[in-house]
Write an enzyme that holds these catalytic residues in place. Structure first.
Site, short mmCIF file in Angstrom:
data_model
loop_
_atom_site.label_atom_id
_atom_site.label_comp_id
_atom_site.label_asym_id
_atom_site.label_seq_id
_atom_site.Cartn_x
_atom_site.Cartn_y
_atom_site.Cartn_z
N LYS A 130 17.60 27.61 26.24
CA LYS A 130 17.71 26.20 25.86
C LYS A 130 17.03 25.27 26.86
O LYS A 130 16.77 24.11 26.53
CB LYS A 130 19.17 25.84 25.69
CG LYS A 130 19.83 26.58 24.55
CD LYS A 130 19.41 25.96 23.25
CE LYS A 130 20.11 26.59 22.07
NZ LYS A 130 20.05 25.74 20.90
C1 LIG Z 1 23.95 31.47 23.43
C2 LIG Z 1 23.12 30.97 22.31
N1 LIG Z 1 22.59 31.86 21.48
C3 LIG Z 1 21.87 31.48 20.41
C4 LIG Z 1 21.65 30.15 20.13
C5 LIG Z 1 20.85 29.80 18.92
O1 LIG Z 1 19.59 29.30 19.21
P1 LIG Z 1 18.95 28.18 18.32
O2 LIG Z 1 19.82 26.95 18.49
O3 LIG Z 1 17.58 27.96 18.85
O4 LIG Z 1 18.98 28.62 16.91
C6 LIG Z 1 22.19 29.19 20.98
C7 LIG Z 1 22.04 27.77 20.65
O5 LIG Z 1 22.93 26.97 20.79
C8 LIG Z 1 22.94 29.60 22.10
O6 LIG Z 1 23.48 28.71 22.95
#
Ligand SMILES: Cc1ncc(COP(=O)(O)O)c(C=O)c1O
Length: 454
Positions: free
Chosen positions: A43
């Site tokens: 992120k």
């Molecule tokens: C630990 C974790 N895995 C997966 C995701 C999913 O990613 P995306 O928001 O880019 O779909 C997030 C997003 O909040 C996350 O914090």
């Protein structure tokens, strides 16, 4: 060579082959380890991109306040960038998130407001609503809105996708990604499909989320929504960053399978990753029949295991949810292995001499002392010996005068590790009340027997 600030270290994360967990799968399985970003998650990439785009658009002005509803990782990226760039941060999050994640945001000086999970997004208490209200009320503020902000997916289109393409020398056949806001899968997926439309983009969803059914039927089904444990992926609404046209299919993974697979990653591959990495890998394994020998699969590992110490890396947490399959020995199983055995006790009114003879006859060195059926203390051979050496006349006094504090009580679920930790030279046993209210004693001898039979 040095970086001018921590934000310059974001990206260029390693691609690492998985060897043991995936040994039954056809093809080569690579993990994109996003934990090496400075905020320990993928992120960081989109957080910085959202801020930079907002600065350019004049939406985020010097000294401004960044507001966001975030489960932690986006907040971490925003908070880190805010420190370097001189902004304030206020985050709203849900009570489902790890306490560690919330504390980590506060470590960067951010303000965090924890909201209830099990309310509709439209509910004024939801973390979406609270952050929107803050945006209206806090002067000079900007809401990042990771769900609908196109800079989120764009960051992955510009960075994550090209990195994967280059690292695999264009040989990638499948991208497997846990989907939350949709930024990662949509941005990286779109870039990769533009390079090679045959690349399959598989989204991992959770039970309790709307994505899979929406992709398959076009129906937004509220009946699909219920509380779940997996963090970071799945949603109860459709974020604009989820580009369903880029995603070939969704696979759902249970909370239990995701949690156990996350643990397996540390144990079998030495990779300490977060919950959604386990979920993504478990999803890929569910889809293994679709893989061929020459496939090159990239799975995104979004964040670091340290944020889940109180969750899937904690055995009590797993046990409470019934997730532990290889359940270790506990008080209940130790008693079961030993079989029925009546507990021997001394009464407070008995003389020391009587109690000692009683122990000698039964060849036991410590017994609980009771008064009207209640455990009030214990006597041990050494307690009696010390007392008699000091004062031989104590022989005819009552047990009450030589007893020491009772053995500790544990419950039936207490693990053998915890019981062993309680037993020492002064506490040679623990007491446990069984399902029928009967008090049992577990000694060091019982523990050794249980371990040697296991
Ligand atoms: C630990 C974790 N895995 C997966 C995701 C999913 O990613 P995306 O928001 O880019 O779909 C997030 C997003 O909040 C996350 O914090």
């Amino acid at each position: 060579m040095w970086y001018n600030n921590i934000l310059e270290t974001i990206g260029n994360t390693p691609l690492v082959k998985l060897n043991k967990i995936t040994k039954d799968l056809k093809g080569t399985i690579l993990a994109k380890i996003e934990t090496t970003n400075p905020g320990n998650s993928i992120k960081d990439r989109m957080a910085l991109k959202m801020i930079e785009d907002a600065e350019q658009a004049g939406l985020l002005k010097p000294g401004g306040t960044i507001i966001e509803g975030t489960s932690g990782n986006t907040g971490m990226g925003l908070a880190m960038a805010a420190v370097v760039k001189g902004y304030k941060c206020i985050f709203t999050t849900t009570d489902k998130q790890s306490k560690e994640k919330v504390d980590a945001l506060r470590a960067f000086g951010a303000e965090v407001i924890v909201c209830p999970t099990n309310v509709d997004p439209e509910d004024p208490r939801s973390y979406y609503s609270v952050s929107s209200r803050l945006e209206r009320e806090v002067p000079n503020s900007w809401k990042a809105n990771q769900y609908d902000n196109p800079s989120n997916a764009q960051a992955h289109y510009e960075q994550t996708g090209p990195e994967i393409w280059e690292q695999t020398e264009g040989k990638i056949t499948h991208l497997v990604v846990g989907v939350g806001t949709g930024g990662t899968i949509s941005g990286a997926g779109r870039y990769l499909k533009e390079q090679n439309p045959n690349i399959k983009i598989w989204g991992i969803d959770t039970y309790g989320s709307v994505f899979k059914k929406y992709k398959e039927t076009g129906i937004f089904d509220k009946n699909e929504i219920y509380p779940y444990i997996t963090e970071g992926i799945g949603e109860d609404f459709l974020p604009e960053n989820v580009d369903f046209s880029v995603i070939d299919l969704f696979e759902k993974v249970t909370d239990k399978d995701a949690a156990l697979m996350t643990r397996e990653l540390a144990r079998k591959e030495g990779i300490f990753a977060g919950n959604s990495a386990g979920s993504a890998l478990a999803g890929l394994i569910q889809l293994k029949d679709s893989l061929k020998e020459d496939d090159l699969v990239v799975v995104i590992f979004h964040d670091h295991g340290s944020r889940y110490m109180g969750k899937m890396y904690n055995e009590d947490w797993l046990r409470e949810r019934g997730f532990l399959e290889d359940e270790k020995l506990n008080a209940k199983s130790i008693l079961k292995r030993r079989g029925e055995q009546a507990i021997v006790t001394a009464d407070v009114q008995q003389t020391v001499f009587e109690a000692f003879n009683f122990m000698k006859t039964l060849n036991i060195s410590q017994i609980p002392v009771t008064q009207q059926g209640m455990v009030v203390g214990k006597i041990t051979e050494s307690d009696i010996l010390i007392a008699l050496l000091e004062n031989p006349a104590l022989k005819s006094s009552s047990v009450q005068d030589v007893m020491t504090k009772p053995f500790p009580f544990v419950d039936l679920k207490t693990s053998i590790d915890k019981i062993s930790a309680l037993i020492n030279k002064d506490t040679q046993a623990v007491l446990v009340e069984d399902e029928f209210g009967k008090i049992n004693i577990i000694t060091q001898y019982d523990i050794i027997n249980a371990i040697s039979e296991a």
